[in-house]
Design an enzyme around this catalytic site. Structure first.
Site, mmCIF file in Angstrom:
data_model
loop_
_atom_site.group_PDB
_atom_site.id
_atom_site.type_symbol
_atom_site.label_atom_id
_atom_site.label_comp_id
_atom_site.label_asym_id
_atom_site.label_seq_id
_atom_site.Cartn_x
_atom_site.Cartn_y
_atom_site.Cartn_z
ATOM 1 N N HIS A 1 -2.037 7.155 4.432
ATOM 2 C CA HIS A 1 -0.950 6.168 4.584
ATOM 3 C C HIS A 1 0.370 6.641 3.973
ATOM 4 O O HIS A 1 1.153 5.844 3.447
ATOM 5 C CB HIS A 1 -1.361 4.823 3.966
ATOM 6 C CG HIS A 1 -0.678 3.649 4.609
ATOM 7 N ND1 HIS A 1 -0.628 2.400 4.039
ATOM 8 C CD2 HIS A 1 -0.023 3.545 5.790
ATOM 9 C CE1 HIS A 1 0.021 1.561 4.813
ATOM 10 N NE2 HIS A 1 0.402 2.232 5.896
ATOM 11 N N CYS B 1 0.777 -1.245 0.000
ATOM 12 C CA CYS B 1 0.000 0.000 0.000
ATOM 13 C C CYS B 1 0.805 1.290 0.000
ATOM 14 O O CYS B 1 0.689 2.101 -0.925
ATOM 15 C CB CYS B 1 -0.932 0.013 1.208
ATOM 16 S SG CYS B 1 -2.078 -1.371 1.297
#
Length: 474
Positions: free
Chosen positions: A141, A83
């Site tokens: 993130h 990710c």
């Protein structure tokens, strides 16, 4: 003829010319208006888990409409198989290894939270500078420190959460990383998070319909935890992948809401929309990567080849398929070209402008080579040939044209090819920085084991710490 008649005719002709001039001006203005840019990212979605990619059991009618109105890419890749570094590459248009963002997460216990380098430029920085309204919605993130907050990285608004995953339902006392926020202020919501993010995407379009905007719409669906609304679970109560089917249906519904709002406001034709997954389907969410080998976290095709759509009805003809080698790194360059934004000499993007391939019918591959590296594992793709290297173990090489499943190692018979790819990978690595943080030792060992066994075409013994413990205790 009376004099006043000539005066009337002159006045009529004058107003007619003014009217035509205004019409031409409006048409010219519409023709030259900047396109809106929307990047929609799914999280951990399987390569085959959309109708436009051939799924027979998951329903994605709205995303399929987007695909039919644009271009479907068959050989598109992200710059990382997990990710955070994948998102770092996309948002900067650079190989994230150039600024040390190589491992997953945004730092470790020794480094602290590092995230994006302070001097790296994001897409939002560029579009904000060029009079676009910018928003990041959903999963970030990319760092949770003050300097890495989306509002400090070019986004006028941030509506989402800073961490890598969270519950799809309200939390009682969420941490700063897990709370839903709007520009740093906590947001209390009721309902289902995918709907909440979808609603904000729609309201933002309504609020900014009269000015160009850049939207980074990063859904956390279909990342774990596997949570869905009761009515959607009921809809798929007999489905073998019930939770994934329900979560995918909700994701599709919300992308449909956004697309319909754009159409209602007459913005769809001049909105450049990208849709992709941040990496390959994960092994823990029931996703399906089809005939591709591997999954999220490893350097086989199932880890980094992703579903990818580009739609811009005003400029790009729909119902196209493009087979050239492309990357999520290209989104930055392509969007700048669409907005007629000149590139600063110090930007140095690794992505390329895809528009000539989609509009001007330029042939060939946008990229001669693509590269991947995460700590102990690395890979390179040149044409149809791909090399995977595992530290202290060796390399395997495949010809994807004949062996998309990556089962036939040709490194021993194509020694010149092996030497060429090894040399190119080494040259690329010399341009990169060292990773600024590492991953948990146990997970690094698990990832190493997975790569090793996949390279040997052997069944993987364990994919997570629980399975590893069971195997070790046998």
């Amino acid at each position: 003829m009376p004099k006043y008649v000539y005066q009337i005719i002159a006045i009529v002709l004058l107003f007619s010319c003014i009217h035509r001039s205004k019409e031409a001006s409006v048409e010219e203005s519409n023709e030259n208006s900047k396109p809106n840019i929307i990047v929609i990212i799914a999280d951990d979605a399987g390569y085959m888990d959309f109708g436009f990619m051939g799924s027979k059991d998951l329903d994605t009618p709205e995303i399929d409409k987007l695909a039919m109105g644009g271009v479907i890419f068959t050989d598109a890749h992200v710059s990382a198989t997990v990710c955070a570094p994948s998102r770092a590459g996309l948002i900067t248009g650079k190989y994230q290894q150039r600024f040390g963002f190589e491992a997953n997460g945004t730092g470790d216990e020794h480094s602290g939270d590092i995230g994006l380098s302070d001097d790296v430029v994001t897409m939002a920085d560029v579009f904000k500078k060029n009079d676009y309204k910018t928003i990041a919605i959903g999963k970030w993130h990319l760092g949770a420190t003050e300097t890495d907050h989306p509002n400090k990285r070019g986004f006028d608004e941030f509506y989402g959460f800073l961490g890598g995953s969270r519950s799809y339902f309200p939390l009682e006392n969420p941490s700063e990383n897990h709370m839903i926020q709007q520009n740093g202020n906590p947001v209390r919501f009721t309902g289902y998070l995918t709907d909440i993010l979808g609603d904000r995407s729609v309201s933002f379009v309504e609020e900014n319909q009269n000015e160009p905007f850049f939207m980074y719409l990063a859904y956390n669906a279909v990342h774990t935890p596997m949570q869905a609304k009761k009515e959607d679970l009921e809809k798929y109560k007999d489905h073998p992948r019930q939770h994934l089917a329900a979560m995918t249906w909700s994701l599709d519904e919300n992308i449909g809401k956004l697309r319909r709002k754009l159409k209602e406001l007459d913005l769809l034709d001049n909105t450049l929309i990208y849709f992709l997954s941040d990496n390959g389907g994960a092994d823990n969410n029931d996703s399906n990567n089809g005939h591709l080998k591997g999954w999220k976290g490893n350097k086989f095709e199932g880890g980094h080849r992703v579903p990818f759509i580009v739609s811009w009805p005003k400029k790009i003809k729909g119902t196209q398929t493009f087979n050239g080698l492309t990357s999520s790194l290209d989104i930055f360059s392509t969007s700048m070209a669409a907005g007629n934004i000149s590139q600063d000499s110090n930007l140095n993007l690794d992505g390329v402008n895809l528009l000539p391939y989609l509009i001007e019918d330029k042939k060939g591959n946008p990229h001669e080579a693509l590269y991947w590296r995460k700590l102990q594992e690395a890979a390179i793709r040149v044409g149809p040939k791909k090399l995977i290297r595992l530290e202290d173990f060796g390399s395997t090489m495949y010809n994807l044209k004949n062996d998309i499943k990556e089962t036939i190692d040709i490194s021993k018979i194509d020694t010149l090819g092996l030497e060429d790819l090894t040399g190119k990978l080494s040259s690329w690595e010399k341009e990169m920085s060292s990773p600024l943080w590492k991953e948990d030792d146990e997970w690094m060992e698990i990832t190493y084991h997975i790569h090793k066994y996949l390279m040997l075409n052997k069944p993987v013994l364990y994919k997570n710490p629980i399975e590893k413990k069971i195997v070790k205790n046998k």
